[in-house]
Design an enzyme around this catalytic site. Structure first.
Site, PDB file in Angstrom:
ATOM      1  N   LYS A  52       0.826  -1.063   0.047  1.00 28.53           N
ATOM      2  CA  LYS A  52      -0.232   0.047   0.217  1.00 28.53           C
ATOM      3  C   LYS A  52       0.823   1.453   0.157  1.00 28.53           C
ATOM      4  O   LYS A  52       1.116   1.867   0.892  1.00 28.53           O
ATOM      5  CB  LYS A  52      -1.026   0.268   1.585  1.00 28.53           C
ATOM      6  CG  LYS A  52      -2.295   0.317   1.427  1.00 28.53           C
ATOM      7  CD  LYS A  52      -2.112   2.191   0.774  1.00 28.53           C
ATOM      8  CE  LYS A  52      -1.865   2.716   1.964  1.00 28.53           C
ATOM      9  NZ  LYS A  52      -1.594   4.337   1.478  1.00 28.53           N
ATOM     10  N   VAL A  61      -7.680   2.585   3.818  1.00 32.17           N
ATOM     11  CA  VAL A  61      -7.237   1.382   2.966  1.00 32.17           C
ATOM     12  C   VAL A  61      -6.272   1.000   4.390  1.00 32.17           C
ATOM     13  O   VAL A  61      -6.400  -0.654   3.822  1.00 32.17           O
ATOM     14  CB  VAL A  61      -6.867   1.804   1.369  1.00 32.17           C
ATOM     15  CG1 VAL A  61      -6.949   0.685   1.231  1.00 32.17           C
ATOM     16  CG2 VAL A  61      -8.446   2.164   1.235  1.00 32.17           C
ATOM     17  N   GLY A  62      -5.397   1.575   4.042  1.00 33.24           N
ATOM     18  CA  GLY A  62      -4.241   0.989   5.121  1.00 33.24           C
ATOM     19  C   GLY A  62      -4.216   0.774   6.861  1.00 33.24           C
ATOM     20  O   GLY A  62      -3.768  -0.455   7.131  1.00 33.24           O
ATOM     21  N   GLU A  99       9.631   1.392  10.733  1.00 36.64           N
ATOM     22  CA  GLU A  99      10.948   2.310  10.975  1.00 36.64           C
ATOM     23  C   GLU A  99       9.910   4.068  10.783  1.00 36.64           C
ATOM     24  O   GLU A  99       9.128   4.069  10.082  1.00 36.64           O
ATOM     25  CB  GLU A  99      11.506   2.191   9.276  1.00 36.64           C
ATOM     26  CG  GLU A  99      12.234   0.881   9.758  1.00 36.64           C
ATOM     27  CD  GLU A  99      13.121   0.480  10.251  1.00 36.64           C
ATOM     28  OE1 GLU A  99      13.512   1.685  11.332  1.00 36.64           O
ATOM     29  OE2 GLU A  99      13.358  -0.785  10.867  1.00 36.64           O
ATOM     30  N   CYS A 104      14.185  10.733   7.294  1.00 36.11           N
ATOM     31  CA  CYS A 104      14.089  10.200   8.514  1.00 36.11           C
ATOM     32  C   CYS A 104      15.210  10.314   9.477  1.00 36.11           C
ATOM     33  O   CYS A 104      15.302  10.535  10.406  1.00 36.11           O
ATOM     34  CB  CYS A 104      13.502   9.040   8.531  1.00 36.11           C
ATOM     35  SG  CYS A 104      14.398   7.678   7.658  1.00 36.11           S
ATOM     36  N   GLU A 150       9.606  16.576  14.074  1.00 37.45           N
ATOM     37  CA  GLU A 150      10.053  16.518  13.481  1.00 37.45           C
ATOM     38  C   GLU A 150       9.587  17.131  12.386  1.00 37.45           C
ATOM     39  O   GLU A 150       8.929  17.454  12.615  1.00 37.45           O
ATOM     40  CB  GLU A 150       9.611  14.290  12.731  1.00 37.45           C
ATOM     41  CG  GLU A 150      10.576  14.153  12.142  1.00 37.45           C
ATOM     42  CD  GLU A 150       9.996  12.697  10.999  1.00 37.45           C
ATOM     43  OE1 GLU A 150       9.285  12.376  11.356  1.00 37.45           O
ATOM     44  OE2 GLU A 150      11.294  12.301  10.570  1.00 37.45           O
TER      45      GLU A 150
HETATM   46  P1  NAD Z   1       2.401   8.704   7.057  1.00 36.98           P
HETATM   47  O1  NAD Z   1       2.725   7.736   8.913  1.00 36.98           O
HETATM   48  O2  NAD Z   1       1.675   9.843   7.024  1.00 36.98           O
HETATM   49  O3  NAD Z   1       2.093   7.439   6.091  1.00 36.98           O
HETATM   50  C1  NAD Z   1       2.798   6.474   6.163  1.00 36.98           C
HETATM   51  C2  NAD Z   1       1.516   5.486   5.045  1.00 36.98           C
HETATM   52  O4  NAD Z   1       0.535   5.000   5.965  1.00 36.98           O
HETATM   53  C3  NAD Z   1       1.134   5.720   3.768  1.00 36.98           C
HETATM   54  O5  NAD Z   1       0.936   4.664   2.934  1.00 36.98           O
HETATM   55  C4  NAD Z   1      -0.238   6.440   4.524  1.00 36.98           C
HETATM   56  O6  NAD Z   1      -1.220   5.836   3.614  1.00 36.98           O
HETATM   57  C5  NAD Z   1      -0.400   5.333   5.544  1.00 36.98           C
HETATM   58  N1  NAD Z   1      -0.791   5.553   6.396  1.00 36.98           N
HETATM   59  C6  NAD Z   1      -1.721   6.556   7.286  1.00 36.98           C
HETATM   60  N2  NAD Z   1      -3.023   6.342   8.163  1.00 36.98           N
HETATM   61  C7  NAD Z   1      -2.895   4.877   7.743  1.00 36.98           C
HETATM   62  C8  NAD Z   1      -2.937   3.721   9.645  1.00 36.98           C
HETATM   63  N3  NAD Z   1      -4.160   4.697   9.999  1.00 36.98           N
HETATM   64  N4  NAD Z   1      -3.339   2.536   9.086  1.00 36.98           N
HETATM   65  C9  NAD Z   1      -1.891   1.893   8.124  1.00 36.98           C
HETATM   66  N5  NAD Z   1      -1.395   2.839   7.445  1.00 36.98           N
HETATM   67  C10 NAD Z   1      -1.690   4.628   6.914  1.00 36.98           C
HETATM   68  O7  NAD Z   1       4.132   9.070   6.760  1.00 36.98           O
HETATM   69  P2  NAD Z   1       4.484  10.169   6.021  1.00 36.98           P
HETATM   70  O8  NAD Z   1       4.516  11.405   5.757  1.00 36.98           O
HETATM   71  O9  NAD Z   1       4.396   9.270   4.479  1.00 36.98           O
HETATM   72  O10 NAD Z   1       6.072   9.651   5.749  1.00 36.98           O
HETATM   73  C11 NAD Z   1       7.107  10.665   6.705  1.00 36.98           C
HETATM   74  C12 NAD Z   1       7.362   9.646   7.764  1.00 36.98           C
HETATM   75  O11 NAD Z   1       8.134   8.906   7.444  1.00 36.98           O
HETATM   76  C13 NAD Z   1       8.679  10.809   8.077  1.00 36.98           C
HETATM   77  O12 NAD Z   1       8.265  10.821  10.165  1.00 36.98           O
HETATM   78  C14 NAD Z   1       9.709  10.032   8.531  1.00 36.98           C
HETATM   79  O13 NAD Z   1      10.742  10.401   9.380  1.00 36.98           O
HETATM   80  C15 NAD Z   1       8.913   8.724   8.861  1.00 36.98           C
HETATM   81  N6  NAD Z   1      10.229   7.809   7.379  1.00 36.98           N
HETATM   82  C16 NAD Z   1      11.227   6.833   8.357  1.00 36.98           C
HETATM   83  C17 NAD Z   1      11.760   6.122   7.683  1.00 36.98           C
HETATM   84  C18 NAD Z   1      12.717   5.548   8.417  1.00 36.98           C
HETATM   85  O14 NAD Z   1      13.336   4.344   8.245  1.00 36.98           O
HETATM   86  N7  NAD Z   1      12.275   5.472   9.771  1.00 36.98           N
HETATM   87  C19 NAD Z   1      12.363   6.697   6.403  1.00 36.98           C
HETATM   88  C20 NAD Z   1      11.697   7.594   5.705  1.00 36.98           C
HETATM   89  C21 NAD Z   1      10.424   8.231   6.320  1.00 36.98           C
END
Ligand code: NAD
Length: 501
Positions: free
Chosen positions: A196, A233-234, A272, A306, A405
């Site tokens: 997803k 959907v996630g 992560e 990140c 962040e």
């Molecule tokens: P996000 O958490 O908003 O979304 C990530 C994914 O989760 C998307 O596909 C989204 O559709 C899905 N999602 C949202 N709500 C959900 C739910 N309730 N249940 C299941 N899935 C759901 O993150 P983002 O804004 O897309 O990405 C940025 C974040 O990712 C930052 O906090 C960054 O630090 C982190 N990140 C971490 C790493 C790592 O390796 N630790 C790497 C890259 C990014």
């Protein structure tokens, strides 16, 4: 061809925005969403709609999970290691052929500068091959010898088995890389997968689905991609009892929601999450080397990284010297159109993200920080979601900008007087993803690194990150590891079998 004024080139080696596939891959079929719904994809450098992606529903997700369950339970994927290697090598070769197309889709969706796409295109393609070879050589059955038991000696065998159906949920900041990092080791280990992708980067996922469907022998149901504009959907994937494991990269807030959704069925979760890493600069550090590199790392992905060490801790004796070097690099950083070679910082991914970044900068100033450079929208880039490289000094370690962040091209600087104080400030965070130490005395820098409560540390610019080394966070930065042997084993259960000598 033009879409709302934006040049759209059709051939792989041309430049310009490129719309990805607007279909999903479910049970071996490339298809539109149930009901045909689609959502718009916006190019962050032009703010224009450049195409559409399938807006998958909870029902579509349910069909994808059913297909993955069936493929795992009834198919031969989990048992046929040679075939898995064959299929993933096909995937590698097909991605090599589609490399320029994937690059243009990445730039179109994310606004990542073409000059810095290597780690987001060449690296993940290489990693497909790496996992195919690593998984082929992995020892799935290990004899641990004879063990004393009250009933006499017993031989114990360890059998590494796939977990089952893996749900992979990815963020937008490095979409192709993370789509590969979350799914390919899982597949090679014998699992079936439902991916997803994030709402802002659906095409980096749907293109992967298209390549798998059209250019590999991966059987129907083994790999599925469901794009959607809805978080539910996630959430449905995380809660589905037919799913055995969730592998997730994204924000800590979503990580908590996934843990809660996975709890009723006690799903394995690999998380992560976010970070707020510190860079401790020791008095004897080579500031002329360390500060320009720190400023560059803050800007190259528009700060959307990140692991970025966004909190710079400078010894009071070298405070203004360090600030001056950071500011010089940030003031001269090449910000602009991501399609222009040489540009190193593109736009933020969307308007809301830029608003968040600008809001956090304003909160820092309101909390008493000194704005050294930047702080707004570049005057020469009124179109596109650009942000000026921004440096804030005299930042209170407890203020919002030092705790949350930012995910923008922003560094905060805080002075310290003793090593103990520097370590305490660095560890004053709910996160624990990475960190950095700069200093001429490497033993001393190593001793400081050992005191940081984080999963990873870089000393003097020597990166901790690579496919052959485990990567994971402590605290609220995550659970479990990617990369290295540890990362591969996350997608395997160990069955211990006691048996006669
Ligand atoms: P996000 O958490 O908003 O979304 C990530 C994914 O989760 C998307 O596909 C989204 O559709 C899905 N999602 C949202 N709500 C959900 C739910 N309730 N249940 C299941 N899935 C759901 O993150 P983002 O804004 O897309 O990405 C940025 C974040 O990712 C930052 O906090 C960054 O630090 C982190 N990140 C971490 C790493 C790592 O390796 N630790 C790497 C890259 C990014």
């Amino acid at each position: 061809m033009t879409v709302k004024g934006v040049l759209v080139a059709s051939e792989a080696n041309e430049t310009g925005v490129l719309a990805g596939d607007d279909r999903m891959l479910i049970d071996g079929e490339l298809q539109h969403a149930a009901g045909g719904a689609a959502f718009e994809v916006i190019h962050p450098a032009s703010e224009q709609v450049v195409g559409r992606a399938a807006d998958g529903t909870v029902e579509d997700m349910g069909r994808a999970v059913a297909a993955a369950r069936r493929a795992f339970d009834d198919g031969s994927w989990s048992a046929d290691l040679e075939f898995r290697k064959h299929c993933l090598m096909q995937l590698h070769d097909a991605m090599e052929r589609s490399k320029e197309r994937l690059r243009r889709i990445l730039i179109t969706e994310v606004g990542c500068p073409v000059t810095v796409t290597g780690s987001q295109i060449e690296s993940p393609i290489h990693e497909v091959k790496h996992w195919a070879e690593f998984g082929a050589d992995f020892e799935y059955l290990r004899d641990t010898g004879l063990h004393d038991t009250p009933l006499g000696p017993a031989r114990r065998m360890l059998r590494y088995e796939p977990v089952g159906v893996v749900g992979a949920i990815t963020p937008w900041n490095v979409p192709l890389y993370l789509n590969i990092a979350e799914t390919v080791p899982a597949l090679m280990a014998g699992n079936t997968v439902v991916l997803k992708p994030a709402q802002l980067t659906p095409w980096s996922g749907s293109e992967l689905g298209r390549i798998v469907a059209e250019e590999t022998d991966i059987p129907a149901g083994v790999f599925n991609v469901v794009t959607s504009n809805a978080n539910e959907v996630g959430a449905a994937l995380s809660a589905d009892p037919r799913v055995d494991m969730i592998t997730f990269t994204g924000s800590t807030a979503t990580g908590r929601a996934i843990l809660a959704a996975a709890a009723p069925t006690v799903k394995k979760t690999l998380l992560e999450l976010g970070g707020k890493s510190a860079h401790i600069v020791l008095e004897d550090a080579d500031l002329n080397a360390a500060m320009p590199l720190a400023a560059m790392m803050a800007c190259v992905m528009s700060g959307q990284s990140c692991v970025l060490p966004s909190r710079i801790l400078l010894p009071r004796s070298r405070y203004e010297e360090g600030i001056g070097l950071l500011a010089t690099m940030m003031q001269n950083f090449p910000v602009g159109d991501p399609w222009t070679p040489g540009v190193m910082q593109g736009p933020q991914i969307c308007a809301a993200q830029r608003e968040k970044v600008l809001g956090l900068i304003a909160s820092g100033v309101a909390d008493g920080a000194r704005l050294v450079t930047g702080g707004g929208i570049p005057a020469n880039l009124p179109v596109g979601y650009y942000t000026e490289p921004t440096l804030l000094a005299d930042v209170d370690p407890n203020s919002r900008i030092a705790q949350e962040e930012i995910f923008g091209p922003v560094l905060t600087v805080t002075p310290y007087d003793t090593d103990d104080e520097a370590v305490a400030i660095a560890n004053n965070s709910i996160y624990g993803l990475s960190g950095e130490v700069s200093g001429a005395d490497v033993d001393r820098a190593f001793a400081i690194a050992a005191r940081l409560r984080t999963g990873n540390v870089t000393i003097n610019g020597k990166s901790h990150f690579g496919i052959d080394s485990p990567f994971g966070g402590t605290g609220q930065s995550g659970l479990g590891y990617r990369n290295g042997t540890h990362g591969y084993q996350e997608y395997l259960h160990i069955k211990t079998i006691g048996m006669p000598e």
